[in-house]
Enzyme design. Structure first.
Site, PDB file in Angstrom:
ATOM      1  N   ASP A 163      28.051 -80.238 -59.976  1.00 40.24           N
ATOM      2  CA  ASP A 163      27.693 -78.855 -59.641  1.00 40.24           C
ATOM      3  C   ASP A 163      27.659 -78.643 -58.129  1.00 40.24           C
ATOM      4  OD1 ASP A 163      27.387 -78.470 -62.373  1.00 40.24           O
ATOM      5  OD2 ASP A 163      25.243 -78.898 -62.335  1.00 40.24           O
ATOM      6  N   ASP A 198      29.730 -85.680 -57.052  1.00 43.95           N
ATOM      7  CA  ASP A 198      28.727 -84.874 -57.736  1.00 43.95           C
ATOM      8  C   ASP A 198      29.499 -83.778 -58.475  1.00 43.95           C
ATOM      9  OD1 ASP A 198      26.143 -83.765 -58.366  1.00 43.95           O
ATOM     10  OD2 ASP A 198      26.473 -82.284 -56.787  1.00 43.95           O
TER      11      ASP A 198
END
Length: 190
Positions: free
Chosen positions: A14, A12
């Site tokens: 952020d 991922d």
């Protein structure tokens, strides 16, 4: 471990690679800040994986807060910085859809991983690891049979994790940051 071991890493963005801005979107490079030790961690982690991908929900595009071109520029600068620190990213897959949109491609929907597999048919999801900071990241990995690692930085999901864990959404590992993953990789990939 060498890169030819057939393992794939899905990251991922952020909260894992860069600092999250709660309640806001990172729309420009000036707002992008790598998490502590992320660049060194990515360089070391890449040695364990044949392929490394970023999979990220980016509904700021769907909200017209940024364009696909803005995101492409930001991702190119991020990728250039990672490469300058001797890391690599083999592909970046993002979903611009709104969370409220029916049939959206947002995680935990497997669409982003399926796009990566279409581009790289040698990916085996049972020989993949998903590293993320949210319930949807862990569900995404579990839905595809991946091993999952939670980077536990999202204070706003603490209460939701109680229900998620009761429903069987439990990561294989929970760690404070990406850099701490390095010590666990030999066991996780065995």
């Amino acid at each position: 471990m060498n890169q030819q071991n057939g393992w794939t890493l899905f990251l991922d963005r952020d909260g894992v690679i860069n600092e999250r801005i709660p309640g806001a979107y990172i729309k420009d490079w000036k707002d992008f800040q790598f998490t502590p030790d992320a660049l060194q961690a990515i360089q070391q982690i890449c040695q364990f994986f044949t392929r490394v991908f970023i999979v990220t929900n980016q509904q700021g595009i769907g909200k017209n807060l940024m364009t696909r071109e803005d995101l492409a520029r930001l991702h190119q600068q991020m990728r250039d910085t990672i490469v300058a620190h001797k890391g690599r990213i083999d592909g970046i897959y993002y979903c611009p859809d709104l969370a409220t949109q029916t049939g959206n491609c947002r995680k935990p929907n497997p669409a982003l991983a399926l796009k990566a597999k279409a581009d790289f048919p040698d990916i085996g999801f049972t020989r993949s690891v998903m590293v993320g900071d949210s319930i949807s990241d862990i569900q995404f990995g579990q839905n595809l049979g991946m091993r999952t690692v939670l980077i536990d930085t999202k204070e706003d999901e603490k209460e939701q994790w109680i229900a998620a864990k009761a429903a069987g959404v439990t990561p294989d590992l929970t760690l404070p940051n990406l850099a701490s993953l390095i010590a666990y990789l030999p066991a996780l990939l065995s």
